[in-house]
Scaffold this motif. Structure first.
Motif, short mmCIF file in Angstrom:
data_model
loop_
_atom_site.label_atom_id
_atom_site.label_comp_id
_atom_site.label_asym_id
_atom_site.label_seq_id
_atom_site.Cartn_x
_atom_site.Cartn_y
_atom_site.Cartn_z
N VAL A 159 0.82 -1.21 0.00
CA VAL A 159 0.00 0.00 0.00
C VAL A 159 0.85 1.26 0.00
CG1 VAL A 159 -0.26 0.37 2.50
CG2 VAL A 159 -2.17 0.93 0.95
N GLY A 160 2.16 1.13 0.33
CA GLY A 160 3.04 2.29 0.27
C GLY A 160 3.57 2.77 1.61
N LYS A 161 3.59 1.90 2.61
CA LYS A 161 4.05 2.30 3.95
C LYS A 161 5.53 2.69 3.96
CE LYS A 161 2.80 -1.60 5.85
NZ LYS A 161 2.21 -2.24 4.67
N SER A 162 6.38 1.83 3.39
CA SER A 162 7.82 2.08 3.41
C SER A 162 8.19 3.29 2.56
CB SER A 162 8.57 0.84 2.94
OG SER A 162 8.35 -0.25 3.80
N GLU A 163 7.54 3.43 1.40
CA GLU A 163 7.82 4.57 0.54
C GLU A 163 7.43 5.88 1.23
OE1 GLU A 163 6.33 1.86 -0.28
OE2 GLU A 163 7.40 0.97 -1.99
N ILE A 176 12.06 4.66 13.07
CA ILE A 176 12.32 3.73 14.17
C ILE A 176 12.30 2.29 13.65
CG2 ILE A 176 11.43 2.74 16.32
CD1 ILE A 176 10.83 6.37 15.47
N ALA A 177 11.27 1.93 12.90
CA ALA A 177 11.17 0.53 12.44
C ALA A 177 10.41 0.47 11.12
CB ALA A 177 10.47 -0.33 13.49
N ALA A 200 17.03 -3.02 12.32
CA ALA A 200 17.29 -1.67 12.81
C ALA A 200 17.92 -0.80 11.71
CB ALA A 200 18.22 -1.72 14.02
N HIS A 201 17.31 0.40 11.50
CA HIS A 201 17.80 1.43 10.57
C HIS A 201 17.60 1.06 9.10
CE1 HIS A 201 20.98 2.05 13.97
NE2 HIS A 201 19.77 2.45 14.34
N LEU A 202 16.91 -0.04 8.82
CA LEU A 202 16.76 -0.49 7.43
C LEU A 202 15.35 -0.24 6.91
CD1 LEU A 202 18.63 -3.93 7.62
CD2 LEU A 202 19.57 -1.68 7.04
N LEU A 203 15.29 0.07 5.61
CA LEU A 203 14.02 0.23 4.89
C LEU A 203 14.03 -0.64 3.65
CD1 LEU A 203 13.03 4.03 4.71
CD2 LEU A 203 11.53 2.17 5.38
N GLU A 204 12.90 -1.28 3.37
CA GLU A 204 12.78 -2.07 2.14
C GLU A 204 11.89 -1.32 1.15
OE1 GLU A 204 11.01 -6.31 0.42
OE2 GLU A 204 10.87 -5.83 2.56
N GLY A 207 11.65 -2.44 -5.76
CA GLY A 207 12.35 -1.98 -6.94
C GLY A 207 13.78 -1.57 -6.65
N ILE A 208 14.07 -1.24 -5.39
CA ILE A 208 15.43 -0.86 -4.99
C ILE A 208 16.04 -1.92 -4.10
CG2 ILE A 208 16.83 0.83 -3.75
CD1 ILE A 208 14.87 2.97 -4.54
N GLY A 209 15.25 -2.39 -3.15
CA GLY A 209 15.74 -3.38 -2.19
C GLY A 209 15.90 -2.77 -0.82
N ILE A 210 16.90 -3.24 -0.07
CA ILE A 210 17.15 -2.77 1.29
C ILE A 210 18.07 -1.56 1.26
CG2 ILE A 210 17.99 -3.39 3.57
CD1 ILE A 210 15.56 -5.00 2.75
N ILE A 211 17.68 -0.51 1.98
CA ILE A 211 18.56 0.65 2.12
C ILE A 211 18.80 0.90 3.61
CG2 ILE A 211 17.72 1.71 -0.01
CD1 ILE A 211 16.17 3.71 1.71
#
Length: 317
Positions: A159-163, A176-177, A200-204, A207-211
């Motif tokens: 739905v677009g939470k991480s973006e 935070i998470a 911790a400190h990571l975002l998925e 199309g890009i992956g883990i940052i």
């Protein structure tokens, strides 16, 4: 599930000094956040001795022990040194008795000291242990600190939470998470959320992956934990679904024993969710300080209706 806490963790996080038994710090496990003040036990009363607790001795206990017979005191200390007893803590930079040193050494129990007063070290240890040993619940979502408001963003996968969280980080807020939020209840009114250690400190980002947010945006872009003040639920927009337009829906979610305010936001192409959630956090903060825009709108509307009623209907020529 609660975390595992050892006496070594307690020493590191509450600024305790190791007086003896340093080699046993990592193997002694603490299973309860309750702290014992063994007063009655010094008199020989062990009917209800909480052996699993950290034993804290202050000025009262050590002063009483000084007046006891050597053999009697040694016997009492040996009774207090049970296999499940994690550690003894002596406050106010007091010197433990020789009998306590001997009994603790025989039972392989660490003896710890501190310059802090009994009340202060009791509070520090309790706060730390309650946070670590509290029951935890893993919730699918993203947790962001927005202007000091802990906002947990929930919704279906994709739905677009991480973006949205990435955009909020770019706008100066703190992550935070992502994906999983570990939640525990700190007290009757407070929930705290943090990231699992592996995330911790990571975002998925699809199309890009883990940052790594801390690596890309700096240490100021992340936090280890925060209170959960507001839940924002993202839902795919549908013409059949009715969404709140005036801010008086009063939605909420219950996590453990805490009721958390909740708002639902429709997701539709072209909507800037980051700005909307940022505004929701600021509006929540304003309401917490006593300002409610919905009530202001209602008051203005009622005043307008009252003024028009006094004028009466328009007369036709």
């Amino acid at each position: 599930m609660a975390e595992r806490v050892t006496v070594a963790d307690l020493v590191e996080n509450t600024r305790l000094d190791v007086l003896s038994g340093e080699e046993f710090l990592s193997e002694r496990e603490i299973t309860t956040s309750d702290i014992s003040r063994p007063g009655l036990e010094l008199t020989g009363f062990f009917n209800y001795y909480p052996a699993k607790r950290v034993q804290l001795l202050g000025i009262t206990e050590t002063s009483f022990a000084k007046g006891m017979d050597h053999a009697k005191l040694l016997d009492v200390m040996r009774h207090m040194c049970q296999p499940e007893t994690p550690a003894f803590v002596i406050s106010t930079q007091l010197e433990p008795s020789d009998e306590l040193y001997q009994a603790a050494k025989e039972a392989n129990i660490p003896l710890l000291g501190t310059k802090m007063t009994t009340s202060r070290i009791l509070s520090n240890m309790t706060n730390y242990l309650e946070g670590k040993l509290a029951e935890r619940q893993s919730i699918h979502g993203v947790l962001v600190d927005i202007y000091g408001v802990g906002v947990m963003i929930t919704g279906d996968s994709g739905v677009g939470k991480s973006e949205t969280a990435l955009e909020l980080v770019k706008r100066g807020h703190r992550l935070i998470a992502d994906d999983r939020v570990e939640v525990y209840q700190q007290d009757e009114q407070t929930l705290v959320g943090q990231a699992p250690k592996i995330l911790a400190h990571l975002l998925e980002i699809r199309g890009i992956g883990i940052i790594d947010v801390m690596n890309l945006f700096g240490a100021g872009a992340v936090r280890s934990e925060t209170d959960i003040d507001l839940i924002v639920h993202l839902e795919a927009w549908s013409p059949e679904k009715k969404f709140d337009r005036l801010g008086n829906a009063d939605e909420s979610s219950k996590i453990f024993d805490v009721i958390v305010p909740k708002i639902s936001i429709p997701v539709r192409t072209g909507r800037n969710l980051a700005i909307i959630i940022e505004a929701a956090a600021m509006n929540f903060r304003a309401e917490s300080m006593g300002y409610d825009a919905t009530k202001v709108f209602d008051a203005n509307l009622n005043r307008l209706i009252s003024e028009n009623s006094k004028k009466g209907p328009n007369k036709q020529d």
